[in-house]
Scaffold this active site. Structure first.
Site, PDB file in Angstrom:
ATOM      1  N   ASN A  10       0.870  -1.182   0.000  1.00 33.19           N
ATOM      2  CA  ASN A  10       0.000   0.000   0.000  1.00 33.19           C
ATOM      3  C   ASN A  10       0.903   1.229   0.000  1.00 33.19           C
ATOM      4  OD1 ASN A  10      -1.776   2.084   0.532  1.00 33.19           O
ATOM      5  ND2 ASN A  10      -2.250   1.443   2.627  1.00 33.19           N
ATOM      6  N   LYS A  12       0.067   4.239  -0.259  1.00 34.96           N
ATOM      7  CA  LYS A  12      -0.570   5.422   0.328  1.00 34.96           C
ATOM      8  C   LYS A  12      -0.362   6.639  -0.601  1.00 34.96           C
ATOM      9  CE  LYS A  12       0.272   3.420   4.828  1.00 34.96           C
ATOM     10  NZ  LYS A  12       0.167   3.587   6.249  1.00 34.96           N
ATOM     11  N   HIS A  93      -9.579   1.099   5.129  1.00 32.16           N
ATOM     12  CA  HIS A  93      -8.302   1.330   5.816  1.00 32.16           C
ATOM     13  C   HIS A  93      -8.536   2.343   6.942  1.00 32.16           C
ATOM     14  CE1 HIS A  93      -4.160   2.498   6.569  1.00 32.16           C
ATOM     15  NE2 HIS A  93      -3.783   1.420   5.902  1.00 32.16           N
ATOM     16  N   GLU A  95      -6.841   4.751   7.923  1.00 28.77           N
ATOM     17  CA  GLU A  95      -6.536   6.143   7.561  1.00 28.77           C
ATOM     18  C   GLU A  95      -7.708   6.781   6.820  1.00 28.77           C
ATOM     19  OE1 GLU A  95      -2.722   5.529   5.702  1.00 28.77           O
ATOM     20  OE2 GLU A  95      -1.856   5.045   7.655  1.00 28.77           O
ATOM     21  N   GLU A 168      -5.443  -4.931  10.785  1.00 30.72           N
ATOM     22  CA  GLU A 168      -4.417  -3.904  10.970  1.00 30.72           C
ATOM     23  C   GLU A 168      -4.703  -3.102  12.234  1.00 30.72           C
ATOM     24  OE1 GLU A 168      -2.431  -2.798   7.001  1.00 30.72           O
ATOM     25  OE2 GLU A 168      -4.191  -1.543   7.225  1.00 30.72           O
ATOM     26  N   GLY A 174       2.568   2.078  10.814  1.00 32.93           N
ATOM     27  CA  GLY A 174       3.551   3.147  10.653  1.00 32.93           C
ATOM     28  C   GLY A 174       4.296   3.516  11.922  1.00 32.93           C
ATOM     29  N   SER A 214       3.449  -2.327  10.507  1.00 29.84           N
ATOM     30  CA  SER A 214       4.902  -2.381  10.749  1.00 29.84           C
ATOM     31  C   SER A 214       5.516  -3.734  10.412  1.00 29.84           C
ATOM     32  CB  SER A 214       5.212  -1.987  12.200  1.00 29.84           C
ATOM     33  OG  SER A 214       4.842  -0.636  12.423  1.00 29.84           O
TER      34      SER A 214
HETATM   35  C1  PEP Z   1      -0.788   0.147   6.206  1.00 28.86           C
HETATM   36  O1  PEP Z   1      -0.955   1.351   6.182  1.00 28.86           O
HETATM   37  O2  PEP Z   1      -1.618  -0.595   5.691  1.00 28.86           O
HETATM   38  C2  PEP Z   1       0.393  -0.380   6.884  1.00 28.86           C
HETATM   39  C3  PEP Z   1       0.364  -1.616   7.273  1.00 28.86           C
HETATM   40  O3  PEP Z   1       1.442   0.493   7.071  1.00 28.86           O
HETATM   41  P1  PEP Z   1       2.895   0.130   7.668  1.00 28.86           P
HETATM   42  O4  PEP Z   1       3.340  -1.173   7.069  1.00 28.86           O
HETATM   43  O5  PEP Z   1       3.760   1.264   7.284  1.00 28.86           O
HETATM   44  O6  PEP Z   1       2.716   0.001   9.163  1.00 28.86           O
END
Ligand code: PEP
Length: 257
Positions: A10, A12, A93, A95, A168, A174, A214
Site C-alpha cells: 500500500n 498510500k 483502511h 486512515e 491492521e 507506521g 509495521s
Molecule cells: C498500512 O498502512 O496498511 C500499513 C500496514 O502500514 P505500515 O506497514 O507502514 O505500518
C-alpha cells in the site's frame, strides 16, 4: 486447499512517475517468487502506468467511491479504477475511516460497488490503542468487520477468491511496533471463525487474512508462522524493492527449501 501467501503493498500518498522503476523492479522480482502472490496499490495516478509495466503483479487501488458516477467532485468510481487496470481495491483502511470519517455502512456500500464491477476487495479492520487497552479489541474488530462486509446473500459465490481481510491494529500502523504474535494469533482466529459463520465452511475457511502494521523483512518470518496469517498488507516497507521483496521472500521460504 492452501492458498498462496498474498503480499500487498500500500503506497498510500507516495509516488510519482519517478517511482515506476521501483514498481517495475518489484514486478520483475515477483516473477522469481511465484509461490507468493505479490500485488501493489499505488496512488490513483499510478494505477494505469503500473498496470502497463506489470507482467506479474496485480495492481489495485486504495479506495473507491460507493456510487457508479455523478456529481462527486474529486472522487473515483470502482468502474474507473477497473478501467485503469486495477484488479482489486483496499477498503476500510483506518486512515480513511479516521481521516475521511468513513462509517462501516459506507465501507460496506463501497465493497458492494467494487464487487459489482468484478474487483476483488481487501477489507481492513483493526482496533485503536484505547480499545486494546480497555480489553475491547476482539469485540470491536468482530463488530467492525461484520458491519463493513456485505451480507452473505450479496456476496459473489466465490467469496474466497474475491474477498481478502486485513487485520491492521491502528496502533501498529507506521509506528515500527508490530502486534505480538500472540495478539495476531488470537485476532486472526476470531476473524476466521467469523468468516466461517458468515460465509460457510467451504468459502469462509479459504478467505485469506492478512496482517498489517509495521511488517518488515526482519519480523515477517515470525508473523507468517502464526496460524491463520495468509500474508501481509505492507505500507512503508513496500516503497522499495529490497524491503518489499524481503518480506515476500520470508513468505516464500517455507515453500522453497
Ligand atoms: C498500512 O498502512 O496498511 C500499513 C500496514 O502500514 P505500515 O506497514 O507502514 O505500518
Amino acid at each position: 486447499m492452501t492458498r498462496r501467501p498474498y503480499i500487498v503493498g500500500n503506497w498510500k500518498m507516495h509516488g510519482t512517475r519517478a517511482m515506476l522503476s521501483e514498481a517495475r523492479a518489484i514486478d520483475r522480482a515477483a516473477q522469481r517468487h511465484m509461490k507468493v502472490e505479490v500485488a501493489l496499490a499505488p496512488p490513483y495516478t499510478l494505477i494505469h502506468p503500473v498496470h502497463r509495466e506489470a507482467e506479474q503483479i496485480a495492481v489495485g487501488a486504495q479506495d473507491c467511491h460507493d456510487q457508479d458516477g455523478g456529481a462527486h467532485t474529486g472522487d473515483i468510481s470502482a468502474a474507473m479504477i477497473a478501467d485503469a487496470g486495477a484488479k482489486f481495491v483496499i477498503l476500510g483502511h483506518s486512515e480513511r475511516r479516521q481521516g475521511h470519517s468513513e462509517s462501516d455502512a459506507l465501507v460496506r456500500a463501497k465493497a458492494q460497488a467494487a464487487l459489482a464491477v468484478g474487483l476483488r476487495i481487501i477489507m481492513c479492520c483493526g482496533e485503536s490503542a484505547e480499545m486494546r487497552e480497555s480489553g475491547q479489541a476482539v469485540a470491536f474488530v468482530k463488530r467492525q468487520l461484520e458491519a463493513s462486509l456485505p451480507p452473505a446473500d450479496l456476496m459473489p459465490a466465490d467469496v474466497a477468491e474475491r474477498l481478502t481481510v486485513a487485520y491492521e491494529p491502528i496502533w501498529a500502523i507506521g509506528t515500527g511496533t508490530a502486534a505480538t504474535t500472540d495478539d495476531i494469533a488470537e485476532m486472526h482466529g476470531v476473524i476466521r471463525a467469523l468468516l466461517v459463520e458468515l460465509f460457510g465452511e467451504e468459502q469462509g475457511a479459504e478467505v485469506r487474512i492478512l496482517y498489517g502494521g509495521s511488517v518488515k523483512p526482519d519480523n515477517a518470518a515470525e508473523i507468517f508462522a502464526v496460524p491463520e496469517v495468509g500474508g501481509a498488507l505492507v505500507g512503508g516497507a513496500s516503497l522499495t524493492v529490497d524491503s518489499f521483496m524481503g518480506i515476500a521472500l520470508a513468505a516464500s521460504e517455507p515453500f522453497e527449501s
